[in-house]
Design a protein around this motif. Structure first.
Motif, short mmCIF file in Angstrom:
data_model
loop_
_atom_site.label_atom_id
_atom_site.label_comp_id
_atom_site.label_asym_id
_atom_site.label_seq_id
_atom_site.Cartn_x
_atom_site.Cartn_y
_atom_site.Cartn_z
N ARG A 32 -3.72 -65.91 33.55
CA ARG A 32 -3.92 -65.08 32.37
C ARG A 32 -2.74 -64.15 32.13
NH1 ARG A 32 -8.16 -61.65 33.28
NH2 ARG A 32 -8.51 -62.46 35.35
N PHE A 33 -2.21 -63.56 33.22
CA PHE A 33 -1.06 -62.68 33.08
C PHE A 33 0.14 -63.44 32.53
CE2 PHE A 33 2.86 -60.86 34.75
CZ PHE A 33 2.77 -59.58 34.25
N THR A 34 0.35 -64.65 33.03
CA THR A 34 1.46 -65.47 32.55
C THR A 34 1.30 -65.79 31.08
OG1 THR A 34 1.65 -66.45 34.74
CG2 THR A 34 2.71 -67.63 32.94
N ARG A 35 0.09 -66.12 30.69
CA ARG A 35 -0.17 -66.45 29.28
C ARG A 35 0.09 -65.25 28.38
NH1 ARG A 35 -5.88 -67.72 26.56
NH2 ARG A 35 -5.11 -68.34 24.54
N ASN A 38 3.78 -64.52 28.10
CA ASN A 38 4.44 -65.47 27.20
C ASN A 38 4.15 -65.14 25.75
OD1 ASN A 38 5.73 -67.01 29.12
ND2 ASN A 38 4.02 -68.41 29.36
N MET A 39 2.91 -64.74 25.46
CA MET A 39 2.55 -64.37 24.10
C MET A 39 3.34 -63.14 23.65
SD MET A 39 -1.54 -65.07 24.29
CE MET A 39 -1.94 -64.50 22.68
N ALA A 40 3.63 -62.25 24.59
CA ALA A 40 4.37 -61.04 24.27
C ALA A 40 5.87 -61.27 24.27
CB ALA A 40 4.02 -59.94 25.27
N GLY A 41 6.31 -62.44 24.71
CA GLY A 41 7.73 -62.75 24.74
C GLY A 41 8.44 -62.17 25.95
N VAL A 42 7.70 -61.84 27.00
CA VAL A 42 8.29 -61.27 28.21
C VAL A 42 8.68 -62.39 29.15
CG1 VAL A 42 7.81 -59.81 30.22
CG2 VAL A 42 6.89 -59.20 27.98
N ASP A 43 9.87 -62.27 29.75
CA ASP A 43 10.30 -63.25 30.74
C ASP A 43 9.60 -62.93 32.05
OD1 ASP A 43 11.53 -65.21 32.19
OD2 ASP A 43 13.51 -64.25 32.19
N ILE A 44 8.60 -63.72 32.40
CA ILE A 44 7.76 -63.43 33.56
C ILE A 44 8.51 -63.59 34.87
CG2 ILE A 44 6.80 -65.73 33.79
CD1 ILE A 44 4.12 -64.28 34.32
N SER A 45 9.55 -64.39 34.88
CA SER A 45 10.30 -64.57 36.12
C SER A 45 10.95 -63.26 36.55
CB SER A 45 11.34 -65.68 35.97
OG SER A 45 12.27 -65.32 34.97
N ALA A 60 7.99 -68.24 25.30
CA ALA A 60 7.23 -67.69 24.18
C ALA A 60 7.42 -68.54 22.93
CB ALA A 60 7.67 -66.25 23.91
N GLU A 61 8.64 -69.06 22.76
CA GLU A 61 8.90 -69.92 21.59
C GLU A 61 8.09 -71.21 21.66
OE1 GLU A 61 11.50 -68.80 23.53
OE2 GLU A 61 12.02 -67.09 22.25
N ASP A 62 8.01 -71.79 22.86
CA ASP A 62 7.23 -73.02 23.03
C ASP A 62 5.74 -72.76 22.78
OD1 ASP A 62 9.53 -74.38 23.69
OD2 ASP A 62 9.20 -74.27 25.85
N ALA A 63 5.25 -71.63 23.28
CA ALA A 63 3.84 -71.30 23.08
C ALA A 63 3.56 -71.08 21.60
CB ALA A 63 3.48 -70.05 23.87
N LYS A 64 4.48 -70.41 20.91
CA LYS A 64 4.31 -70.17 19.48
C LYS A 64 4.33 -71.48 18.71
CE LYS A 64 6.08 -67.40 15.70
NZ LYS A 64 7.09 -66.43 15.26
N ALA A 65 5.25 -72.38 19.06
CA ALA A 65 5.33 -73.68 18.38
C ALA A 65 4.07 -74.50 18.62
CB ALA A 65 6.56 -74.44 18.88
#
Length: 106
Positions: A32-35, A38-45, A60-65
Motif C-alpha cells: 500500500r505504501f508503495t502504491r 507511486n501515485m504521489a510521484g515519490v521515488d520509493i527507492s 508514477a508515469e506508468d501507473a498514471k498511464a
C-alpha cells in the motif's frame, strides 16, 4: 504489534499463525505504501532503499498511464452496452417534463 494484548495473546496461543499474519500485514503495508508513493510521484527507492522497494513497483508515469488506459476502456465498454428502451423512454420523458417546467417559469 507484539506489545498489544490481542497480538501477544495470539503469539502465545499460536505462534505460527501469528507469524504468518504478521508477515502478511507487513507485506500489505509495504504494498500500500508503495502504491501511494507511486501515485504521489515519490521515488520509493530513496525512501526505503532499492531492495525494500521491490521488483514489481512501477513509476508514477506508468501507473498514471495504466489508470488512464483502464478509464478509456471503461468508457468504451459503457458506450457498447445495450440500452433498455423503456428506461430510455422514461429518461426522455423526465427531461421533457423538466424542460416544460422551466419554460413555464419563464
Amino acid at each position: 504489534m507484539k506489545r498489544e494484548t490481542r497480538f501477544s495473546a495470539l503469539y502465545k496461543a499460536n505462534p505460527d499463525t501469528a507469524l504468518s499474519i504478521s508477515n502478511a500485514t507487513k507485506e500489505d503495508a509495504l504494498r500500500r505504501f508503495t502504491r501511494y508513493a507511486n501515485m504521489a510521484g515519490v521515488d520509493i527507492s530513496k525512501v526505503l532503499g532499492t531492495e525494500a522497494a521491490g521488483e514489481n513497483t512501477e513509476s508514477a508515469e506508468d501507473a498514471k498511464a495504466r489508470r488512464e488506459a483502464r478509464r478509456k476502456e471503461r468508457l468504451a465498454n459503457r458506450s457498447e452496452k445495450t440500452v433498455d428502451p423503456e428506461r430510455e423512454a422514461r429518461r426522455l420523458a423526465r427531461e421533457a417534463r423538466k424542460k416544460a417546467k422551466l419554460d413555464n417559469k419563464e
